[in-house]
Enzyme design. Structure first.
Site, short mmCIF file in Angstrom:
data_model
loop_
_atom_site.label_atom_id
_atom_site.label_comp_id
_atom_site.label_asym_id
_atom_site.label_seq_id
_atom_site.Cartn_x
_atom_site.Cartn_y
_atom_site.Cartn_z
CG LEU A 11 -25.04 34.37 82.82
CD1 LEU A 11 -24.15 35.42 83.47
CD2 LEU A 11 -24.68 32.97 83.37
CB VAL A 12 -27.99 30.28 79.44
CG1 VAL A 12 -28.09 28.77 79.29
CG2 VAL A 12 -29.38 30.92 79.47
N GLY A 16 -23.53 27.14 74.74
CA GLY A 16 -22.97 26.99 73.41
C GLY A 16 -23.43 25.75 72.67
N GLY A 18 -26.38 22.01 72.93
CA GLY A 18 -27.31 21.18 73.66
C GLY A 18 -28.44 21.90 74.35
CG ASP A 38 -20.17 26.69 76.09
OD1 ASP A 38 -21.29 26.16 76.07
OD2 ASP A 38 -19.11 26.04 76.02
CE1 TYR A 168 -24.30 14.45 83.95
CE2 TYR A 168 -26.02 12.78 84.23
CZ TYR A 168 -25.60 14.00 83.73
OH TYR A 168 -26.48 14.78 83.03
CB THR A 203 -27.57 17.14 74.21
OG1 THR A 203 -27.25 15.90 74.88
CG2 THR A 203 -28.84 17.73 74.81
#
Length: 270
Positions: A11-12, A16, A18, A38, A168, A203
């Protein structure tokens, strides 16, 4: 030696576009069935359609890692699928957001959103996926070569950063620290946890930053020269490491953070 993820379920999140899209493609190519998650339904379905066109197996489920109820629905749906009978072999916590703002310009709401998605989202997704991960990691579980794995996508900004990425950088530093603790807690359950810190990768996020520069082409050329290999990364570069970590060849790699940045952060500036 060849990495095979046949009969494994992955599972990622953020699949959707990048890095998530590149990771999904690599995992499917290695034989895994991939659940692409996503918030962007169009992007997620594009990833799944491309995987199917290449002969791979994937489904798309819309989910928002910043919303626990949304991800509960995603994991409940996965658990009900026949392909999840042996559990979840790989969770890739990739979804994230970025505001290129420092403490003076960033609002408290933007700070909270960054932490909510980039750090809390990993905690939520991993917690909700635990029943399926434990099933795949249990001794004697079918298709258990490599056990169960969690791979958290951090960033070089967890270690060396720049101005105006306060939230970030803090969130990604937290991802690396959380990975270390989770690896100690979940290792005895047959679940290996590691993180990857990408540098510049081609990305949409990086493209948006380039487009904000006065001369995007010149800026990209400048960035290329900062690397030991004169290019930025491709999403598949990250996917290859994820596939390795999910394989039996990485069976003794636990709690590690692996930097993939083309030599960007090991260069002494002088």
């Amino acid at each position: 030696m060849q990495i095979s993820l046949q009969h494994k379920l992955a599972l990622v999140t953020g699949g959707g576009s990048g890095i998530g899209r590149g990771v999904s493609h690599v995992l499917a190519k290695a034989g895994a069935t991939v659940v692409v998650v996503d918030v962007n339904a169009a992007g997620g379905q594009e990833t799944v359609d491309a995987i199917a066109k290449a002969g791979g197996k994937a489904i798309f489920l819309r989910g928002d890692v910043g919303n626990a109820e949304s991800m509960t629905a995603v994991l409940d749906r996965v658990a009900d699928e026949p392909f999840a009978k042996d559990g979840l072999h790989l969770l890739v916590n990739n979804a994230g957001i970025e505001y290129f703002k420092g403490i003076q310009a960033m609002s408290l709401a933007e700070y909270d959103e960054t932490m909510h998605v980039d750090l809390r989202g990993i905690f939520v997704c991993t917690k909700l996926a635990l029943p399926l991960l434990k099933k795949a990691g249990a001794p004697g579980a079918a298709a258990a070569k490599g056990g169960a794995n969690v791979v958290n996508i951090a960033s070089v900004h967890a270690h060396a950063t720049v101005a105006d990425l306060t939230a970030y950088a803090a969130a990604k530093g937290g991802v690396v620290a959380m990975t270390r603790s989770l690896s100690q807690e979940l290792g005895p359950l047959g679940i290996r946890v590691n993180s990857i810190s990408p540098g510049f990768v081609d990305t949409p996020m990086v493209r948006r930053w380039l487009e904000s520069q006065a001369n995007p082409k010149a800026e990209l050329e400048r960035v290329h020269k900062l690397h030991a290999v004169p290019r930025i990364g491709q999403p598949e570069d990250i996917g290859h490491m994820v596939a390795f970590l999910a394989s039996e060849y990485a069976g003794f790699v636990v709690g590690s953070n692996i930097t993939i940045d083309g030599g960007l952060t090991n260069r002494l500036q002088h």
